[in-house]
Design a protein around this motif. Sequence first.
Motif, PDB file in Angstrom:
ATOM      1  N   ALA A 143       0.839  -1.203   0.000  1.00  9.26           N
ATOM      2  CA  ALA A 143       0.000   0.000   0.000  1.00  9.26           C
ATOM      3  C   ALA A 143       0.877   1.257   0.000  1.00  9.26           C
ATOM      4  O   ALA A 143       0.580   2.232  -0.706  1.00  9.26           O
ATOM      5  N   LEU A 144       1.961   1.239   0.767  1.00 13.15           N
ATOM      6  CA  LEU A 144       2.885   2.376   0.775  1.00 13.15           C
ATOM      7  C   LEU A 144       3.537   2.565  -0.602  1.00 13.15           C
ATOM      8  O   LEU A 144       3.716   3.691  -1.059  1.00 13.15           O
ATOM      9  N   ARG A 145       3.866   1.446  -1.267  1.00 17.09           N
ATOM     10  CA  ARG A 145       4.429   1.558  -2.623  1.00 17.09           C
ATOM     11  C   ARG A 145       3.401   2.142  -3.592  1.00 17.09           C
ATOM     12  O   ARG A 145       3.751   2.908  -4.490  1.00 17.09           O
ATOM     13  N   GLU A 146       2.135   1.817  -3.400  1.00 19.37           N
ATOM     14  CA  GLU A 146       1.060   2.383  -4.233  1.00 19.37           C
ATOM     15  C   GLU A 146       0.995   3.901  -4.043  1.00 19.37           C
ATOM     16  O   GLU A 146       0.830   4.652  -5.007  1.00 19.37           O
ATOM     17  N   GLY A 175       1.840   6.725  -6.946  1.00 12.78           N
ATOM     18  CA  GLY A 175       0.781   7.629  -7.387  1.00 12.78           C
ATOM     19  C   GLY A 175      -0.341   6.948  -8.153  1.00 12.78           C
ATOM     20  O   GLY A 175      -1.039   7.586  -8.938  1.00 12.78           O
ATOM     21  N   THR A 176      -0.541   5.648  -7.876  1.00 14.94           N
ATOM     22  CA  THR A 176      -1.657   4.949  -8.518  1.00 14.94           C
ATOM     23  C   THR A 176      -2.976   5.482  -7.957  1.00 14.94           C
ATOM     24  O   THR A 176      -2.987   6.195  -6.946  1.00 14.94           O
ATOM     25  N   LEU A 177      -4.068   5.139  -8.598  1.00  8.26           N
ATOM     26  CA  LEU A 177      -5.372   5.597  -8.107  1.00  8.26           C
ATOM     27  C   LEU A 177      -5.589   5.148  -6.660  1.00  8.26           C
ATOM     28  O   LEU A 177      -5.994   5.941  -5.808  1.00  8.26           O
ATOM     29  N   TRP A 178      -5.305   3.871  -6.375  1.00  7.43           N
ATOM     30  CA  TRP A 178      -5.437   3.356  -5.008  1.00  7.43           C
ATOM     31  C   TRP A 178      -4.485   4.103  -4.075  1.00  7.43           C
ATOM     32  O   TRP A 178      -4.852   4.499  -2.975  1.00  7.43           O
ATOM     33  N   GLY A 179      -3.271   4.334  -4.505  1.00 11.47           N
ATOM     34  CA  GLY A 179      -2.292   5.045  -3.700  1.00 11.47           C
ATOM     35  C   GLY A 179      -2.693   6.483  -3.446  1.00 11.47           C
ATOM     36  O   GLY A 179      -2.507   7.009  -2.347  1.00 11.47           O
ATOM     37  N   ARG A 180      -3.265   7.127  -4.447  1.00 16.38           N
ATOM     38  CA  ARG A 180      -3.715   8.511  -4.263  1.00 16.38           C
ATOM     39  C   ARG A 180      -4.871   8.568  -3.272  1.00 16.38           C
ATOM     40  O   ARG A 180      -4.969   9.502  -2.478  1.00 16.38           O
ATOM     41  N   LEU A 181      -5.742   7.570  -3.316  1.00 18.22           N
ATOM     42  CA  LEU A 181      -6.830   7.519  -2.346  1.00 18.22           C
ATOM     43  C   LEU A 181      -6.261   7.348  -0.935  1.00 18.22           C
ATOM     44  O   LEU A 181      -6.603   8.110  -0.021  1.00 18.22           O
ATOM     45  N   LEU A 182      -5.373   6.375  -0.741  1.00 19.30           N
ATOM     46  CA  LEU A 182      -4.773   6.156   0.578  1.00 19.30           C
ATOM     47  C   LEU A 182      -4.015   7.391   1.054  1.00 19.30           C
ATOM     48  O   LEU A 182      -4.078   7.753   2.227  1.00 19.30           O
ATOM     49  N   GLY A 183      -3.330   8.052   0.147  1.00 18.04           N
ATOM     50  CA  GLY A 183      -2.564   9.237   0.488  1.00 18.04           C
ATOM     51  C   GLY A 183      -3.422  10.439   0.831  1.00 18.04           C
ATOM     52  O   GLY A 183      -2.923  11.442   1.347  1.00 18.04           O
ATOM     53  N   SER A 184      -4.709  10.345   0.571  1.00 17.30           N
ATOM     54  CA  SER A 184      -5.631  11.447   0.891  1.00 17.30           C
ATOM     55  C   SER A 184      -6.018  11.473   2.360  1.00 17.30           C
ATOM     56  O   SER A 184      -6.700  12.390   2.800  1.00 17.30           O
TER      57      SER A 184
END
Length: 183
Positions: free
Chosen positions: A17-20, A24-33
């Motif tokens: 998840a941290l790599r996502e 900057g994947t869609l899933w990663g951008r969501l988690l990063g929000s």
Amino acid sequence: MEAGRLNFGDAEAAKAALREIASGTLWGRLLGSGAEITGRVLGVTRIPAVKGQSFAAYDPRGAKGMGVTYATSPMGADHSAGYTMHEKVDHHKPEGQVAASLHAQLRAALFDSLGLCNFVNPGTAGRLDLLASLVAHFHGVPFTASDLQRIPEEVLRLEIRFKPPSRLNTVSAASGFHLQRTD
């Protein structure tokens, strides 16, 4: 985890998840929000956030004063907005927590206003005269402990006026200091 996307304790999934997020994947951008946005998008109803601010530390179930700070601080769940863990109260019981939180929030506002880190607090605890003397010498003007005490009270009043309305918007304590939105 509660949304069923990760299993609690799955370190490899957490690393992925941290790599996502880094990719900057869609899933990663969501988690990063952040927790609140991610939880809402995934339909989670129990989100560890107050006023959009995720809990950084100090779960309020075990540190009641931190819960008061999270609920009443204009910043929400920001532990540095009113760190109550040094206050002389039983952190597991509700008694005294409102006054402890108010004291901690005033102290945090003072330190923020002076540009000081909260880690300076142990060396200056209860020494408003020392802090006032530092301000007076730095600026070359008379400055007293009473002058210093007015700063954090005004800061909290301004923060409450600036912050958009929420359900949790009043701070009061036995000290007689009372802040409330007027909008």
